[in-house]
Design a protein around this motif. Structure first.
Motif, PDB file in Angstrom:
ATOM      1  N   MET A  37       0.826  -1.197   0.000  1.00  0.00           N
ATOM      2  CA  MET A  37       0.000   0.000   0.000  1.00  0.00           C
ATOM      3  C   MET A  37       0.867   1.256   0.000  1.00  0.00           C
ATOM      4  O   MET A  37       0.582   2.234  -0.697  1.00  0.00           O
ATOM      5  CB  MET A  37      -0.932  -0.004   1.223  1.00  0.00           C
ATOM      6  CG  MET A  37      -1.862   1.213   1.285  1.00  0.00           C
ATOM      7  SD  MET A  37      -2.908   1.340  -0.165  1.00  0.00           S
ATOM      8  CE  MET A  37      -3.261   3.101  -0.165  1.00  0.00           C
ATOM      9  N   GLY A  38       1.954   1.234   0.775  1.00  0.00           N
ATOM     10  CA  GLY A  38       2.855   2.384   0.784  1.00  0.00           C
ATOM     11  C   GLY A  38       3.492   2.617  -0.571  1.00  0.00           C
ATOM     12  O   GLY A  38       3.553   3.756  -1.063  1.00  0.00           O
ATOM     13  N   GLY A  39       3.980   1.533  -1.209  1.00  0.00           N
ATOM     14  CA  GLY A  39       4.588   1.672  -2.535  1.00  0.00           C
ATOM     15  C   GLY A  39       3.585   2.121  -3.572  1.00  0.00           C
ATOM     16  O   GLY A  39       3.884   2.997  -4.421  1.00  0.00           O
ATOM     17  N   LEU A  40       2.386   1.558  -3.533  1.00  0.00           N
ATOM     18  CA  LEU A  40       1.353   1.933  -4.501  1.00  0.00           C
ATOM     19  C   LEU A  40       0.909   3.379  -4.304  1.00  0.00           C
ATOM     20  O   LEU A  40       0.671   4.112  -5.290  1.00  0.00           O
ATOM     21  CB  LEU A  40       0.152   0.993  -4.339  1.00  0.00           C
ATOM     22  CG  LEU A  40      -0.886   0.979  -5.458  1.00  0.00           C
ATOM     23  CD1 LEU A  40      -0.236   0.634  -6.788  1.00  0.00           C
ATOM     24  CD2 LEU A  40      -1.991  -0.017  -5.143  1.00  0.00           C
ATOM     25  N   LEU A  65      -5.957   1.026  -1.637  1.00  0.00           N
ATOM     26  CA  LEU A  65      -6.092   0.349  -0.350  1.00  0.00           C
ATOM     27  C   LEU A  65      -6.945  -0.909  -0.480  1.00  0.00           C
ATOM     28  O   LEU A  65      -6.597  -1.977   0.043  1.00  0.00           O
ATOM     29  CB  LEU A  65      -6.711   1.304   0.675  1.00  0.00           C
ATOM     30  CG  LEU A  65      -7.085   0.697   2.036  1.00  0.00           C
ATOM     31  CD1 LEU A  65      -5.855   0.183   2.754  1.00  0.00           C
ATOM     32  CD2 LEU A  65      -7.812   1.720   2.897  1.00  0.00           C
ATOM     33  N   TYR A  66      -8.060  -0.792  -1.198  1.00  0.00           N
ATOM     34  CA  TYR A  66      -8.942  -1.944  -1.380  1.00  0.00           C
ATOM     35  C   TYR A  66      -8.256  -3.052  -2.174  1.00  0.00           C
ATOM     36  O   TYR A  66      -8.436  -4.243  -1.879  1.00  0.00           O
ATOM     37  CB  TYR A  66     -10.229  -1.513  -2.079  1.00  0.00           C
ATOM     38  CG  TYR A  66     -11.098  -0.607  -1.249  1.00  0.00           C
ATOM     39  CD1 TYR A  66     -11.344  -0.875   0.091  1.00  0.00           C
ATOM     40  CD2 TYR A  66     -11.684   0.537  -1.808  1.00  0.00           C
ATOM     41  CE1 TYR A  66     -12.133  -0.034   0.863  1.00  0.00           C
ATOM     42  CE2 TYR A  66     -12.478   1.376  -1.045  1.00  0.00           C
ATOM     43  CZ  TYR A  66     -12.693   1.091   0.282  1.00  0.00           C
ATOM     44  OH  TYR A  66     -13.475   1.925   1.042  1.00  0.00           O
ATOM     45  N   PHE A  67      -7.480  -2.690  -3.178  1.00  0.00           N
ATOM     46  CA  PHE A  67      -6.765  -3.705  -3.959  1.00  0.00           C
ATOM     47  C   PHE A  67      -5.767  -4.455  -3.076  1.00  0.00           C
ATOM     48  O   PHE A  67      -5.696  -5.684  -3.105  1.00  0.00           O
ATOM     49  CB  PHE A  67      -6.036  -3.061  -5.134  1.00  0.00           C
ATOM     50  CG  PHE A  67      -5.190  -4.027  -5.914  1.00  0.00           C
ATOM     51  CD1 PHE A  67      -5.750  -4.842  -6.878  1.00  0.00           C
ATOM     52  CD2 PHE A  67      -3.823  -4.142  -5.662  1.00  0.00           C
ATOM     53  CE1 PHE A  67      -4.981  -5.759  -7.583  1.00  0.00           C
ATOM     54  CE2 PHE A  67      -3.046  -5.051  -6.356  1.00  0.00           C
ATOM     55  CZ  PHE A  67      -3.621  -5.854  -7.322  1.00  0.00           C
ATOM     56  N   CYS A  68      -5.022  -3.690  -2.285  1.00  0.00           N
ATOM     57  CA  CYS A  68      -4.010  -4.317  -1.425  1.00  0.00           C
ATOM     58  C   CYS A  68      -4.656  -5.216  -0.378  1.00  0.00           C
ATOM     59  O   CYS A  68      -4.157  -6.316  -0.103  1.00  0.00           O
ATOM     60  CB  CYS A  68      -3.170  -3.241  -0.734  1.00  0.00           C
ATOM     61  SG  CYS A  68      -2.172  -2.250  -1.868  1.00  0.00           S
TER      62      CYS A  68
END
Length: 578
Positions: A158-161, A185-188
Motif C-alpha cells: 500500500m505504501g509503494g502503490l 487500499l482496497y486492492f491491497c
C-alpha cells in the motif's frame, strides 16, 4: 554474481509458480475477492446516495470469499465440474447471507451487528475446518505468523502503490483525487492481502516449524508481557486485601485481556512445550487464573447489579463464560479438546450478534427494566396510557435516593442516546413547523423527569435559554462578516492526585470568548445581567461596541456565589462585524 542473479530469478519464478498454482484451484476465492475490490472502488467514486448500495455489494462479496474458503478445501480432490458447482454454491450462499445481513434481515438497527457477527463467526469456523488432521501443534502459530506477515506485506504494498499514485497524479496528470488512494487500499487488502493469507492456509498450514522470527516475537516479547500483566493483577488483589478495599469494575477489562492472552498463547506455543517455562504454563496456567476470574466475576456483577447491562457489559459476560469454559477444557485429557474452543467461540459470537439474545436487545431490555422499576417505585408511570403521571417534582427531587437517581439517569441516558431500539413516546418532544412538518426532539433528563442529574448541595446562580436556530431568521443587514460563537467550559475534572472526581478542578472566574482575529471578549457581566430576564424564544443580542455584536441562540451557566467561580457555562450563536 551469476549465482545471486540466478537465485533472484529462481525466486521470482517460484513466486509466480506458487501464484499460478494457487489460482488453479482457488479461482472462486480470487473471483469473489476481486469482485469485492471492484465494488469497493465503485463505492469510492459513487454519489452519496448510491454509496450504501455498492458498500452492501462489497460486503456481500467479502462474505462470499469467506464461504468459498472451506468449500475449496473440502472439494479440492473432487471432479472439476462438481468441485466448482459446490464452491460457487457456497460462495452464493455467503453472498446472500452477507447481503441480507447488511440490511439487518429487514431491520436496519441490527445491520452492522448481524453482518460482522456472522463474519467473525465464519472466520472462526473456517480456521477450525483448516486444522490439519495429522499434526496441529504448529497450525495456530502458523496462522498467527502468516496473518502478521500478510498484514505487514499489505501495508508495504500500500505504501509503494500510494507513492506511485502520488507521483502519477502530481507529475503527469496534475490531479489530486483521494478516491484513487482508496482504490489502492482496497486492492491491497482484498486482492493481495486476502489471497496471500488464503495461499498460506492451503499451502503452509502443515509446516512443522513456525520459524525463528515468530519464536522471538511470541516467546520472548509477547509472552513476558502476559506474565507481567498477571503479576500486576495479583499485586492489585494484594493491595485490595491490605487496604480492605473491594476491587472495582475496572479489573474486568484487565482480567479479560489477560485471559485472552492466555487462550491465544495456549494455541500458538504448543511447539515449545519442551521448554520448562512453557511446560509450567500449560500445566498450571489455568489454575493461576482461577482467583483472578473469581474476583472479576464478583466485581462484574456488582457493577451490573447497580447499573444493568450495556452492550459492552453483556459482551463481556459472554467472554467471561467463554474463558471459563476454555480454562475447564485445559483440564480435560490435558487439553486434548481445546481446538473445540474455536467452535464454542463462534457460537458465542452468534449468540451475541444474531440471536434473540444479542447485545442490543439484552442491553435495552436491562436498562428499560431498571428505568421502569424506579419509575414504578416512585409512582411516576401510568402503564395503561404508557406515559408519565403528574407528580410532585419538587417532592421527588428531595425524596429520591442518590442510588436511584444515578441508576435512573444512567438507564435513561442509555435508552435515549445509546440504544438504537425505539424509545418511549413520552421521552420525546414533538414540534410542528409552519409547513405542518413534525420534528421530534429527545428530552434531556431534567425535562423528562423534572429532577436534576445530581443532588446539589451548593447554591448556584443560574440561567438557561435556547432557541430553534433553523426556524429563526437573522437580520444581517449592516454587517460585513460573521463567525460562529460557540464555547463551553466546565470546572469539573478527574484529579490525578486524589484519584477522585473534583467539581472545581479548574477555577473559572470569567466567561470569555476569543474571535477569529484573536480578540478576547469578557461576557461575564452580560451573562449575570440575564439572571432575572425571561426569554421568549428569540435570540439574545449583545453589542460590544458599534462594530461588534453577539447573537446568542442558546446560553446557560451555573455560578457559585460563595466561591465566586463558575461551575459551568456554555453558549452558542454568532458574532457579527460591521
Amino acid at each position: 554474481m551469476n549465482k545471486e542473479k540466478l537465485s533472484i530469478k529462481n525466486r521470482i519464478q517460484k513466486t509466480l509458480g506458487n501464484a499460478f498454482e494457487y489460482l488453479s484451484f482457488a479461482k472462486v476465492i480470487f473471483a469473489m475477492s476481486f469482485a469485492a475490490f471492484v465494488f469497493a472502488s465503485i463505492e469510492s467514486f459513487a454519489s452519496y446516495d448510491a454509496k450504501i448500495d455498492y458498500e452492501e455489494f462489497m460486503k456481500s462479496f467479502l462474505m462470499a470469499t469467506l464461504f468459498a474458503l472451506p468449500a475449496t478445501l473440502v472439494t479440492k480432490n473432487l471432479p472439476c465440474v462438481k468441485k466448482y458447482l459446490i464452491q460457487i454454491a457456497s460462495a452464493g450462499a455467503g453472498f446472500s447471507l452477507g447481503y441480507f445481513s447488511c440490511r439487518g434481515f429487514g431491520d436496519k438497527v441490527f445491520c452492522d451487528l448481524y453482518y460482522y457477527g456472522i463474519l467473525c463467526a465464519g472466520i472462526m469456523i473456517t480456521l477450525f475446518v483448516f486444522i490439519p488432521k495429522g499434526n496441529s501443534r504448529t497450525y495456530f502459530a502458523l496462522v498467527f505468523k502468516h496473518a502478521l506477515f500478510c498484514g505487514f506485506m499489505t501495508l508495504i504494498l500500500m505504501g509503494g502503490l500510494s507513492l506511485l499514485i502520488y507521483a502519477v497524479q502530481n507529475l503527469i496528470l496534475n490531479t489530486d483525487k483521494y478516491e484513487v488512494y482508496e482504490c489502492g487500499l482496497y486492492f491491497c487488502a482484498f486482492v493481495f492481502g486476502i489471497n496471500s493469507f488464503s495461499h498460506y492456509l492451503f499451502d503452509r498450514r502443515q509446516d512443522t516449524d513456525s520459524g525463528k522470527a515468530f519464536k522471538v516475537i511470541a516467546l520472548y516479547i509477547l509472552f513476558p508481557v502476559c506474565l507481567i500483566l498477571i503479576l500486576i493483577l495479583y499485586a492489585y488483589l494484594l493491595k485490595a486485601l491490605i487496604l480492605f478495599k473491594l476491587p472495582t469494575g475496572q479489573i474486568n477489562w484487565f482480567v479479560s485481556f489477560a485471559s485472552c492472552f492466555y487462550i491465544v498463547f495456549y494455541f500458538i506455543l504448543r511447539e515449545y512445550d519442551e521448554l520448562p517455562a512453557i511446560r509450567f504454563f500449560y500445566k498450571f496456567g489455568a489454575l493461576i487464573f482461577i482467583p483472578l476470574v473469581a474476583v472479576q466475576i464478583y466485581a462484574y456483577f456488582i457493577r451490573v447489579n447497580a447499573f444493568g447491562f450495556t452492550g459492552y457489559r453483556y459482551s463481556s459476560l459472554l467472554f467471561i463464560i467463554f474463558s471459563v469454559i476454555t480454562f475447564a477444557l485445559t483440564f480435560v485429557k490435558k487439553g486434548r479438546f481445546m481446538n473445540y474452543a474455536i467452535l464454542i467461540l463462534s457460537f458465542i459470537i452468534l449468540v451475541d450478534s444474531v440471536s434473540p439474545f444479542n447485545l442490543i436487545k439484552m442491553a435495552h431490555k436491562s436498562q428499560y427494566s431498571i428505568m421502569m422499576k424506579i419509575l414504578n417505585k416512585y409512582d411516576m408511570y401510568d402503564s395503561e396510557s404508557d406515559s408519565l403521571k403528574e407528580y410532585d417534582k419538587a417532592g421527588l427531587e428531595s425524596s429520591i435516593t442518590d442510588d436511584d437517581r444515578a441508576a435512573l439517569y444512567s438507564s435513561y441516558r442509555y435508552i435515549i442516546w445509546t440504544s438504537k431500539l425505539p424509545q418511549p413516546a413520552w421521552s420525546q418532544e414533538v414540534e410542528t413547523d409552519k409547513d405542518g412538518k413534525k420534528h421530534y426532539y429527545d428530552k434531556d433528563f431534567t425535562e423528562a423527569f423534572g429532577i436534576k442529574e445530581n443532588r446539589e448541595t451548593e447554591e448556584f446562580a443560574k440561567y438557561s435559554f435556547s432557541t430553534r436556530e433553523r426556524e429563526i431568521p437573522f437580520d444581517v443587514s449592516g454587517f460585513r462578516e460573521m463567525t460562529v460563537a460557540d464555547r463551553s467550559e466546565s470546572s469539573s475534572g478527574y484529579d490525578n492526585d486524589t484519584k477522585k472526581w473534583n467539581d472545581y478542578k479548574r477555577e473559572i472566574t470569567a466567561a470569555t470568548f476569543t474571535d477569529i482575529h484573536g480578540r478576547e471578549y469578557d461576557l461575564t457581566d452580560f451573562i449575570f445581567s440575564l439572571a432575572d430576564e425571561k426569554n421568549d424564544g428569540k435570540p439574545l443580542y449583545y453589542s460590544i461596541d458599534e462594530n461588534t455584536t453577539f447573537c446568542f441562540t442558546s446560553l446557560e451557566y451555573k455560578y457559585n456565589k460563595d466561591r465566586k467561580l463558575f461551575r459551568s457555562y456554555s453558549f452558542r450563536g454568532y458574532l457579527f462585524f460591521k
